[in-house]
Scaffold this active site. Structure first.
Site, PDB file in Angstrom:
ATOM      1  N   ARG A 274       1.206  12.395  -8.750  1.00 31.66           N
ATOM      2  CA  ARG A 274       2.372  10.997  -8.878  1.00 31.66           C
ATOM      3  C   ARG A 274       3.161  10.934 -10.082  1.00 31.66           C
ATOM      4  NH1 ARG A 274      -2.313   7.426  -7.098  1.00 31.66           N
ATOM      5  NH2 ARG A 274      -3.937   7.749  -8.068  1.00 31.66           N
TER       6      ARG A 274
ATOM      7  N   PHE B 114       0.020  15.644   4.293  1.00 32.13           N
ATOM      8  CA  PHE B 114      -0.410  15.518   3.104  1.00 32.13           C
ATOM      9  C   PHE B 114       0.099  14.872   2.415  1.00 32.13           C
ATOM     10  CE2 PHE B 114      -2.632  14.974  -1.055  1.00 32.13           C
ATOM     11  CZ  PHE B 114      -3.909  13.715  -0.218  1.00 32.13           C
TER      12      PHE B 114
ATOM     13  N   GLU C 213       0.886  -1.338   0.186  1.00 28.92           N
ATOM     14  CA  GLU C 213      -0.298   0.297   0.052  1.00 28.92           C
ATOM     15  C   GLU C 213       1.209   1.543   0.013  1.00 28.92           C
ATOM     16  OE1 GLU C 213      -2.074   2.258  -0.812  1.00 28.92           O
ATOM     17  OE2 GLU C 213      -3.965   1.829   1.013  1.00 28.92           O
TER      18      GLU C 213
HETATM   19  P1  IMP Z   1      -7.182   4.843   5.148  1.00 26.16           P
HETATM   20  O1  IMP Z   1      -8.386   3.889   4.936  1.00 26.16           O
HETATM   21  O2  IMP Z   1      -7.902   6.184   5.958  1.00 26.16           O
HETATM   22  O3  IMP Z   1      -5.995   4.630   6.166  1.00 26.16           O
HETATM   23  O4  IMP Z   1      -6.740   5.796   3.645  1.00 26.16           O
HETATM   24  C1  IMP Z   1      -5.598   5.184   3.443  1.00 26.16           C
HETATM   25  C2  IMP Z   1      -5.601   5.420   2.019  1.00 26.16           C
HETATM   26  O5  IMP Z   1      -6.217   6.774   1.768  1.00 26.16           O
HETATM   27  C3  IMP Z   1      -4.188   5.522   1.780  1.00 26.16           C
HETATM   28  O6  IMP Z   1      -4.618   4.441   0.246  1.00 26.16           O
HETATM   29  C4  IMP Z   1      -4.716   6.787   0.540  1.00 26.16           C
HETATM   30  O7  IMP Z   1      -5.075   6.536  -0.608  1.00 26.16           O
HETATM   31  C5  IMP Z   1      -5.172   7.898   0.860  1.00 26.16           C
HETATM   32  N1  IMP Z   1      -4.509   8.862   1.892  1.00 26.16           N
HETATM   33  C6  IMP Z   1      -4.623   8.941   2.986  1.00 26.16           C
HETATM   34  N2  IMP Z   1      -3.313  10.348   2.957  1.00 26.16           N
HETATM   35  C7  IMP Z   1      -2.964  10.189   2.702  1.00 26.16           C
HETATM   36  C8  IMP Z   1      -1.880  11.076   1.583  1.00 26.16           C
HETATM   37  O8  IMP Z   1      -0.898  11.846   2.571  1.00 26.16           O
HETATM   38  N3  IMP Z   1      -1.087  11.736   0.065  1.00 26.16           N
HETATM   39  C9  IMP Z   1      -2.386  11.004  -0.083  1.00 26.16           C
HETATM   40  N4  IMP Z   1      -3.400  10.190  -0.528  1.00 26.16           N
HETATM   41  C10 IMP Z   1      -3.566   9.540   1.027  1.00 26.16           C
HETATM   42 MG    MG Z   2      -4.575   3.867  -1.483  1.00 26.69          MG
END
Ligand code: IMP
Ligand code: MG
Length: 182
Positions: A169, A156, A103
């Site tokens: 990306r 972020f 991930e």
């Molecule tokens: P979770 O389900 O809250 O753990 O979210 C994980 C997903 O949120 C990751 O796979 C990312 O797609 C997105 N995400 C969380 N933080 C970031 C970030 O800082 N940058 C880009 N995507 C993020």
């Molecule tokens: Mg993701």
């Protein structure tokens, strides 16, 4: 304060050299854990695709298989909500094999909780998580990250596969996006 009054700035937090070094270390740890046992590495699209392609090329296990999933979540835009679904499931039969989820970021942990629950039901030999970034501040559950690349509290991030509204990306470094008031 309107978004228009804010300036977007990008700060490099992990350089391409630091990333390459860390990815090599993670691959060694993965080799040390699994040796030549059957292992399926599963890339979580899209964010993990660059990390995944660098990581799997450093793993020497000859019995490594690759697969891909894509997930959608409903709700908040920059983070996932509690409701996660597959928009593309894995195609490999993971029964009896070690399974490594790869991930980009584990944030609240909801996405990984969903995937681990789904895969557990398919009776793999084991399930582990490798994440490029382990972001701790918003963690809501006890998801265990076995192979964390970099650990951060918050911020972020974009680049090295990670996006903001599908952009950035392809940046070679991992950068933090900040909205600064003018
Ligand atoms: P979770 O389900 O809250 O753990 O979210 C994980 C997903 O949120 C990751 O796979 C990312 O797609 C997105 N995400 C969380 N933080 C970031 C970030 O800082 N940058 C880009 N995507 C993020
Ligand atoms: Mg993701």
């Amino acid at each position: 304060m309107e978004m228009a009054d804010k300036e977007l700035i990008m700060i490099s937090v992990f350089s391409r050299e630091e990333i390459a070094k860390r990815v090599t270390e993670l691959a060694s740890a993965i080799d040390a854990k699994y040796g030549e046992e059957s292992l399926v590495a599963i890339c979580v699209l899209k964010g993990a695709f660059i990390f995944f392609s660098d990581l799997v090329r450093k793993i020497t296990n000859p019995n490594l298989e690759l697969d891909f999933v894509r997930l959608s979540s409903y709700g908040k835009s920059n983070t996932s909500s509690g409701h996660v679904v597959f928009s593309k499931d894995a195609e490999t039969d993971i029964r009896g094999k070690h399974t490594l989820i790869v991930e980009d970021i584990v944030d609240s942990g909801q996405t990984m909780q969903f995937l681990c629950d789904q895969f557990k039901a398919r009776k793999p030999k084991s399930i582990a998580i490798a994440t490029l970034v382990d972001k701790l501040e918003r963690r809501e559950n006890a998801v265990r990250v076995d192979f964390p690349g970099f650990t951060l509290n918050k911020g972020f991030l974009v680049g090295y596969g990670m996006d903001y509204a599908e952009k950035y990306r392809t940046l070679p470094d991992i950068c933090e996006l900040r909205w600064q008031e003018n």
